[in-house]
Write a protein that holds these residues in place. Structure first.
Motif, PDB file in Angstrom:
ATOM      1  N   ASN A  17       0.889  -1.203   0.009  1.00 22.29           N
ATOM      2  CA  ASN A  17      -0.079   0.008  -0.005  1.00 22.29           C
ATOM      3  C   ASN A  17       0.676   1.327   0.124  1.00 22.29           C
ATOM      4  O   ASN A  17       1.491   1.451   1.059  1.00 22.29           O
ATOM      5  CB  ASN A  17      -0.959  -0.076   1.371  1.00 22.29           C
ATOM      6  CG  ASN A  17      -2.075   0.566   1.254  1.00 22.29           C
ATOM      7  OD1 ASN A  17      -2.698   0.901   2.251  1.00 22.29           O
ATOM      8  ND2 ASN A  17      -2.668   1.505   0.029  1.00 22.29           N
ATOM      9  N   ASP A  51      -1.338   4.912  -3.859  1.00 20.53           N
ATOM     10  CA  ASP A  51      -2.617   5.023  -3.552  1.00 20.53           C
ATOM     11  C   ASP A  51      -3.067   6.212  -2.542  1.00 20.53           C
ATOM     12  O   ASP A  51      -4.487   6.280  -2.370  1.00 20.53           O
ATOM     13  CB  ASP A  51      -2.837   3.645  -2.515  1.00 20.53           C
ATOM     14  CG  ASP A  51      -2.598   2.195  -3.244  1.00 20.53           C
ATOM     15  OD1 ASP A  51      -2.829   2.264  -4.376  1.00 20.53           O
ATOM     16  OD2 ASP A  51      -1.895   1.316  -2.661  1.00 20.53           O
ATOM     17  N   VAL A 212      -9.355   5.079  -4.186  1.00 19.55           N
ATOM     18  CA  VAL A 212      -8.642   4.548  -5.115  1.00 19.55           C
ATOM     19  C   VAL A 212      -9.237   4.107  -6.304  1.00 19.55           C
ATOM     20  O   VAL A 212      -8.922   4.045  -7.474  1.00 19.55           O
ATOM     21  CB  VAL A 212      -7.642   3.457  -4.422  1.00 19.55           C
ATOM     22  CG1 VAL A 212      -6.669   3.032  -5.411  1.00 19.55           C
ATOM     23  CG2 VAL A 212      -6.841   4.104  -3.364  1.00 19.55           C
ATOM     24  N   THR A 216      -6.273  -2.541  -4.006  1.00 16.99           N
ATOM     25  CA  THR A 216      -4.982  -2.276  -3.457  1.00 16.99           C
ATOM     26  C   THR A 216      -4.219  -3.544  -2.895  1.00 16.99           C
ATOM     27  O   THR A 216      -4.867  -4.497  -2.931  1.00 16.99           O
ATOM     28  CB  THR A 216      -5.020  -1.027  -2.443  1.00 16.99           C
ATOM     29  OG1 THR A 216      -5.755  -1.651  -1.474  1.00 16.99           O
ATOM     30  CG2 THR A 216      -5.447   0.367  -3.067  1.00 16.99           C
TER      31      THR A 216
END
Length: 282
Positions: A17, A51, A212, A216
């Motif tokens: 992430n 992200d 986002v 992810t």
């Protein structure tokens, strides 16, 4: 001479992430400016790629060392980010906050973090107990049949936990987008976590993140939400730490003593990747 139109940043990641991290005590960017920066810098292939954007700022309460701002890749502000909070803790230490434990303000309240294993870059983030836990929730739209049960909780931000048999068989982007926008979740929507518990009691997790608007590699608050849900359902031992395997790596959710009555924590790596400078949005 320093160019006022250039911003210095550190790229960081926690179990894949990834974030653009800056020290806003230097730049004093407004909330609107931070949103514009995230929207321009975070797109992959066209920007730095991340992200979300993290900004370190002056604390707003006397008990906090600093303030955390978090903005999603699309420029929307988020209340909390578990992987991001651990990364910002590491960034704050490098920026001059040299104690092993730091306390910080977020839009979701006051949090605390500490280093637990410098060699593996592990950071332990102490978190409030998730709230508004709802089991067997019913959405307005039809739910795919492969989802065995659907639950909801707030773990710093909104989360659905969808229990499935095999996370690798799930079209996360398609199903996540559909569930995230269900009318029953309006206006905020929710992140969508697809989770399976194996025979050893480990959790395997894939997450579609709002803001986002894609899957992810890892979502810290999603890991926390899922661990709490499966523990309360009795799918994992109530008195054991929960190991959660994301596509970006392993995170652990536990408490500070054996009877589970003390603070809950989320533990995992927080790693700097590179440093750079980027132009402010016009």
């Amino acid at each position: 001479m320093t160019d006022p139109q250039r911003i210095s940043f550190t790229k960081m990641q926690g179990t894949g992430n990834d974030f653009i991290v800056l020290d806003n005590r230097t730049y004093r960017l407004s909330a609107a400016a931070l949103s514009a920066c995230a929207a321009e810098w975070c797109p992959r292939r066209y920007g730095v790629g991340a992200d979300g954007l993290l900004a370190l700022d002056d604390s707003q309460t006397p008990t906090a060392d600093y303030r955390m701002h978090y903005v999603n890749a699309d420029g929307s502000r988020a209340t909390m980010c578990g992987n991001g909070a651990r990364c910002l803790f590491r960034f704050a230490q490098a920026a001059g906050f040299e104690t092993d434990t730091l306390t910080f303000d977020t839009d979701a309240g006051l949090y605390r973090a500490t280093s637990t294993d410098d060699e593996r870059a592990l950071v332990r983030l102490f978190v409030p107990e998730p709230t508004d836990v709802q089991f067997e929730v019913v959405l307005d739209e039809a739910v795919p049949g492969a989802i065995r049960a659907l639950h909801y909780t707030h773990a710093g931000t909104e989360h659905l936990v969808a229990l499935v048999d095999d996370v690798e068989a799930i079209p996360v982007r398609d199903w996540g987008r559909r569930l995230r926008h269900d009318p029953s979740l309006a206006p905020t929507g929710a992140n969508v976590n697809f989770a399976a518990v194996d025979e050893d009691g480990d959790v395997h997790l894939r997450t579609y993140e709002k803001g986002v608007e894609n899957e992810t590699l890892s979502c810290g608050t999603g890991v926390l939400a899922t661990a709490v849900v499966v523990q309360r359902l009795g799918r994992v031992e109530a008195d054991a730490d929960v190991r959660v395997h994301t596509r970006g790596g392993e995170l652990r959710v536990g408490t500070t003593n054996a009877d589970r009555s003390a603070e809950r924590y989320l533990e995992g790596p927080a790693v700097p990747v590179f440093q750079g400078t980027v132009s402010r949005p016009e």
